[in-house]
Write a protein that holds these residues in place. Structure first.
Motif, mmCIF file in Angstrom:
data_model
loop_
_atom_site.group_PDB
_atom_site.id
_atom_site.type_symbol
_atom_site.label_atom_id
_atom_site.label_comp_id
_atom_site.label_asym_id
_atom_site.label_seq_id
_atom_site.Cartn_x
_atom_site.Cartn_y
_atom_site.Cartn_z
ATOM 1 N N UNK A 349 103.585 7.499 -60.688
ATOM 2 C CA UNK A 349 102.656 8.121 -60.035
ATOM 3 C C UNK A 349 101.190 7.781 -60.266
ATOM 4 N N UNK A 350 100.874 6.917 -61.473
ATOM 5 C CA UNK A 350 99.799 6.464 -61.457
ATOM 6 C C UNK A 350 98.655 7.505 -61.675
ATOM 7 N N UNK A 351 98.682 8.604 -62.451
ATOM 8 C CA UNK A 351 97.759 9.421 -62.610
ATOM 9 C C UNK A 351 96.659 9.043 -63.349
ATOM 10 N N UNK A 352 96.858 8.376 -64.551
ATOM 11 C CA UNK A 352 95.748 7.778 -65.086
ATOM 12 C C UNK A 352 95.496 6.559 -64.540
ATOM 13 N N UNK A 410 76.443 -2.640 -60.224
ATOM 14 C CA UNK A 410 77.363 -1.379 -59.915
ATOM 15 C C UNK A 410 78.288 -1.281 -61.059
ATOM 16 N N UNK A 411 79.276 -0.137 -60.940
ATOM 17 C CA UNK A 411 80.026 0.536 -61.888
ATOM 18 C C UNK A 411 81.540 0.592 -61.505
ATOM 19 N N UNK A 412 82.362 0.360 -62.311
ATOM 20 C CA UNK A 412 83.801 0.298 -61.730
ATOM 21 C C UNK A 412 84.631 1.162 -62.818
ATOM 22 N N UNK A 413 85.463 1.957 -62.433
ATOM 23 C CA UNK A 413 86.271 2.889 -63.066
ATOM 24 C C UNK A 413 87.715 2.625 -62.862
ATOM 25 N N UNK A 414 88.260 2.468 -63.949
ATOM 26 C CA UNK A 414 89.855 2.182 -64.107
ATOM 27 C C UNK A 414 90.593 2.766 -65.205
ATOM 28 N N UNK A 415 91.625 3.613 -65.070
ATOM 29 C CA UNK A 415 92.580 4.229 -65.841
ATOM 30 C C UNK A 415 91.589 4.885 -67.270
ATOM 31 N N UNK A 416 91.115 6.000 -66.583
ATOM 32 C CA UNK A 416 90.196 6.811 -67.927
ATOM 33 C C UNK A 416 91.224 7.761 -68.633
ATOM 34 N N UNK A 516 95.993 18.355 -69.652
ATOM 35 C CA UNK A 516 95.019 17.315 -70.031
ATOM 36 C C UNK A 516 94.022 17.810 -70.550
ATOM 37 N N UNK A 517 93.223 16.986 -71.397
ATOM 38 C CA UNK A 517 91.802 17.401 -72.001
ATOM 39 C C UNK A 517 90.578 16.387 -71.066
ATOM 40 N N UNK A 518 90.119 17.183 -70.298
ATOM 41 C CA UNK A 518 89.032 16.553 -69.494
ATOM 42 C C UNK A 518 87.759 16.306 -70.139
ATOM 43 N N UNK A 519 87.656 16.632 -71.213
ATOM 44 C CA UNK A 519 86.228 16.548 -71.690
ATOM 45 C C UNK A 519 85.742 14.989 -72.081
ATOM 46 N N UNK A 520 86.698 14.000 -72.149
ATOM 47 C CA UNK A 520 86.205 12.794 -72.335
ATOM 48 C C UNK A 520 85.918 12.201 -71.044
ATOM 49 N N UNK A 521 86.672 12.523 -70.122
ATOM 50 C CA UNK A 521 86.537 11.805 -68.956
ATOM 51 C C UNK A 521 84.995 12.324 -68.097
ATOM 52 N N UNK A 522 84.803 13.809 -68.459
ATOM 53 C CA UNK A 522 83.659 14.379 -68.242
ATOM 54 C C UNK A 522 82.400 13.670 -68.901
#
Length: 568
Positions: A349-352, A410-416, A516-522
């Motif tokens: 599924x690749x959620x992260x 720029x910035x890139x986002x991968x697997x948070x 899930x704890x979203x505080x780190x991704x926030x």
């Protein structure tokens, strides 16, 4: 890595059609009108990120394998979310950038043989090879072997392993990593233990081709490679994926490959040389390549399949300098169906990795739209085919919608990882560019620390989508939360990271959970917003540090730019 299948049926569905009549690559229209709360510090839209991650990792999207029948459904959803966030279509009025690909699968490999000796080596457990050329057969016949040390040509460092050589018709034998990889710290010419791009196998094959070599063989050694032969074998004995080129890759070598270290030792012994002695010599400046007086032969057949996938591109046009662009990226693809787990679940599924990255990408678009237009344009790209070798970003880099000499950075986002916030961050690749100045400023403003990258010898900076822009001169952020969590410290952070790696990474268990704890991704979202907005509202044209391997590329682009970046 899943086979790339035909997308003809998918494209026939007319997914994600044009919305405006924009004709130029650079945005020429008026900026978006500011929202009522323009100027306010935007809140991080955690519910939006939750919803997007949950949807993109749902079973009915079958793991988001690109170039399959499910792709149009994935693209429709991403476009819908980009629109809702306030983006405009970013590719000349279109949402999509088609990415043509080619899959090449080698077969019927002959042994790798050395003329003038009885040496013969088996494909798979002693050598592996593939071709970047789109041709039905790859054959290297009686090609002279030349030991070229680390195979590096770095003018800014006064280093050229190919000096005085004519490599036409010859095969380069190359050492993995950099000359000073064994040094502790980063004080060496090639940054010591920290791998530079010159240490990556991709660079070595590219440089061999630029030098006119017929073939290139890298000597595998576990410590400097940072992985064992099993990884090399599994990566090079199946289908290989490339971006289609107009010349079908005919400017590349006939074949690229790896040999086991004992194989290289045997070949050099047959040439009256010693691998250990030549390796020591190659680590010193001024090393001269050594012709081995031997010839190599090997070959294989190729099965070729062409296909296509798509990047999704949106834009927030700039208010005063719309031709200057800040880029945000995250890959939308994952593995699709994969090896079933014990329950029979075969959907990765690749959620992260990387549904939550696309969720953050969309959240940043919404946050910036709510703040109001920045001075510069902000471009948001959901990239395809990252899992197949960074192909979506590679295609964008080679065929940029917005000129690279107009792209600020720029910035890139991968697997948070969905765990709590951290006390500090790390910059993958180290302090390579002037973006580091903005990074440290943003950390200080939020009371966050900066810690060194774990395992810099692995070359992590060169293994994610930002790299496709970086190697073409565009400075790109790649930052990560450290494992030093606010709650639980390093022990908790390392446990969470290891648990993901061991039990979920590239497996069916990488699924979304309401727990899930979203505080780190926030926390990530707030920091990425700071970094991107600073670039978008500022006048800075960041460059690479003076000794960085990408500095000369940026300098050349800026010097020739009619607009965009200017040399200092």
């Amino acid at each position: 890595m899943k086979p790339i299948l035909s997308l003809a049926a998918a494209m026939a569905l007319g997914v994600c059609t044009a919305v405006s009549g924009q004709d130029d690559a650079l945005p020429k229209g008026t900026a978006l009108p500011p929202p009522p709360n323009a100027g306010a510090t935007p809140d991080v839209p955690v519910p939006l990120m939750q919803a997007i991650t949950k949807r993109l990792s749902a079973d009915d999207l079958e793991g988001r394998a690109p170039s399959t029948a499910i792709e149009p459904k994935v693209l429709d959803y991403i476009v819908e979310q980009f629109k809702a966030a306030g983006l405009q279509p970013g590719n000349k009025g279109q949402w999509l950038q088609p990415v043509p690909t080619v899959e090449i699968t080698g077969d019927h490999y002959t042994p790798l043989t050395i003329s003038g000796s009885k040496l013969s080596f088996r494909f798979g457990d002693e050598y592996v090879a593939a071709s970047y050329r789109v041709a039905p057969k790859s054959e290297v016949r009686d090609s002279e072997l030349v030991f070229v040390g680390y195979g590096i040509n770095a003018p800014e460092l006064g280093w050229n392993d190919y000096a005085g050589l004519d490599m036409k018709g010859k095969t380069a034998v190359i050492l993995v990593n950099d000359p000073d990889y064994a040094d502790e710290g980063e004080s060496g010419l090639f940054k010591g233990r920290r791998m530079t791009y010159y240490g990556r196998w991709t660079y070595k094959f590219e440089e061999a081709a630029r030098q006119g070599a017929t073939a290139a063989l890298i000597v595998h050694d576990t410590f400097p490679a940072a992985y064992g032969w099993k990884v090399v074998n599994s990566s090079w004995t199946g289908a290989q994926y490339y971006v289609q080129k107009a010349n079908d890759g005919m400017d590349q070598t006939v074949a690229n490959g790896w040999v086991q270290k004992p194989v290289a030792e045997a070949i050099l012994k047959a040439a009256g040389k010693d691998l250990a002695g030549l390796t020591a010599a190659a680590q010193k400046k001024g090393f001269k390549a050594v012709p081995l007086g031997l010839k190599v032969s090997f070959g294989f057949d190729n099965t070729i399949r062409r296909a296509a996938s798509n990047n999704v591109v949106g834009i927030l046009p700039g208010k005063t300098r719309p031709d200057e662009v800040v880029l945000y990226s995250a890959h939308w693809d994952h593995l699709g169906r994969c090896t079933p787990d014990k329950t029979g679940d075969d959907i990765c599924n690749g959620a992260v990795d990387n549904a939550d990255g696309v969720a953050l990408l969309t959240a940043l678009a919404k946050m910036n739209a709510e703040t109001g237009p920045a001075a510069r344009s902000q471009v948001f790209v959901a990239l395809t085919l990252e899992e197949s070798g960074l192909l979506g970003s590679e295609y964008y880099g080679a065929n940029p919608i917005y000129p690279l000499d107009h792209t600020v950075g720029g910035v890139n986002m991968d697997a948070l990882l969905p765990v709590g916030p951290s006390k500090s961050y790390t910059m993958t690749g180290g302090d390579k560019s002037e973006l580091g100045d903005l990074y440290h400023k943003a950390l200080a403003a939020r009371g966050l620390g900066d810690v060194p990258e774990d395992h810099p010898e692995r070359g992590g900076y060169y293994r994610s989508d930002h790299f496709s822009l970086a190697k073409r001169g565009v400075p790109m952020f790649n930052i990560e939360r450290s494992n030093d969590l606010v709650t639980g410290g390093v022990a908790a952070g390392e446990k969470a990271a290891q648990d993901y790696t061991d039990n979920r990474y590239h497996a069916p268990a990488d699924e979304y959970s309401d727990a899930w704890d979203w505080s780190g991704i926030a926390q990530d979202a707030a920091l990425y917003y700071d970094l991107g907005r600073e670039l978008a509202d500022g006048t800075m044209w960041p460059n690479w540090r003076p000794t960085d391997e990408f500095r000369a590329i940026r300098d050349k682009a800026c010097a020739s730019a009619s607009k965009g970046c200017k040399p200092k």
